[in-house]
Design an enzyme around this catalytic site. Sequence first.
Site, PDB file in Angstrom:
ATOM      1  N   PRO A  89       0.820  -1.219   0.000  1.00 60.90           N
ATOM      2  CA  PRO A  89       0.000   0.000   0.000  1.00 60.90           C
ATOM      3  C   PRO A  89       0.850   1.262   0.000  1.00 60.90           C
ATOM      4  O   PRO A  89       1.796   1.392   0.789  1.00 60.90           O
ATOM      5  CB  PRO A  89      -0.815  -0.127   1.283  1.00 60.90           C
ATOM      6  N   CYS A  90       0.513   2.175  -0.907  1.00 61.05           N
ATOM      7  CA  CYS A  90       1.364   3.343  -1.107  1.00 61.05           C
ATOM      8  C   CYS A  90       1.050   4.484  -0.153  1.00 61.05           C
ATOM      9  O   CYS A  90       1.734   5.499  -0.151  1.00 61.05           O
ATOM     10  CB  CYS A  90       1.232   3.844  -2.542  1.00 61.05           C
TER      11      CYS A  90
END
Length: 386
Positions: free
Chosen positions: A96-97
């Site tokens: 997840p960024c």
Amino acid sequence: MSDGIPVLSLFSGAGGLDLAVERADAEPLVPSDPGTRLAHVAVATDYNSPALETLAKNFPRTHSINGDIRTLDSADLLGAANLKSGEPVLVVGGPPCTPFSKSGFWLEQKRESRDPNASLLDEYVRVVKDTRPEGFILENVQGLTYKTHKAQFDRLLKSMTELGYNPQWKVLLAADYGVPQLRRRVFVVGRRDGLAFEFPRPTHSGWSEHTRVFDTSLIPHVTAAQAFEGLESPATNDEYVAGRYGELASEVPPGGNYLWHTARNAGRDEFEWRSRYWTFLLRLDPNRPSSTLQAQPGPYVGPFHWENMRTPEGDQRARRLRVNELLRLMSFPDDFDVPDRKVDTQRQLGNAVPLELGKAVARALLTQLGYIRPVADTRARILVSN
């Protein structure tokens, strides 16, 4: 190897990188070409169940595991794929960024790189260590390379180096590989044999917000208008931008944003110069690639279409992009099965890897590992049998 060479997918989301790997030998810039199914995502995992529902619709042969990677044992992952350590050809995924995205920098913990989700990079390393694939592909936002996150990024590279994978990284612009979107992402790629991975050369070029100098010998960037060619879809009353800002957005010229309505430009004098984020009231330019599609845009965050639409009352308003247009801007096939709710589609596609960008990286890695024979003027030839 009737199912194709085995791939393990982590943080899979709706399956953008998975689709790219499975279509790595497909014709470039032909989203409808599924390739020869050289590779097969044997198992995919994500904590987001709606995204995995989308993945299941589009990857019926893939076993999916819904859960937190931090509680998933690598042996269970291998078992679900019916593999042993050392047998997967690739491990792919994009943690997840959120911890590394510019959109969260108003939070002190993110500015100081204290977001607990940053530890998910370590989980990716753990799975690579336990499963020993021939190669790995890790994708994330460009922000991961910023000085703020240097400790996490350096630890990732050091850990992969200690495992013998000789990781190489590079920030790639999706538009340089035929995606009609100015989306920058960092890729970290490594090989178990320790040889250095060579990133694919760009096939397209054009000016961007970062540079006006580009290689004119390459194919020009694909524009939004080119991407939308042939699309037909009926308008709906819920797709126009409502309220006062919707009226202001309808007056912004193609490629412009809220700055049109400042004292320095020809619109209404409504905003202070550079008082908003640049995507506020942003309109697509039909002669340029799109800006980055966001997963969770606010109600007045673009890009919006360059064409207006009329409300039931007959007023002109900017219109939001339709689902088939979002798919085109991600270079996904038109028949990719997406959620019924537009907001879920936007979130899943906004978090995904554009197909043609992912294909370019996956094709390069599988070529360098010996699974695809490069052919300059035709489709890559397969060296292994399915």
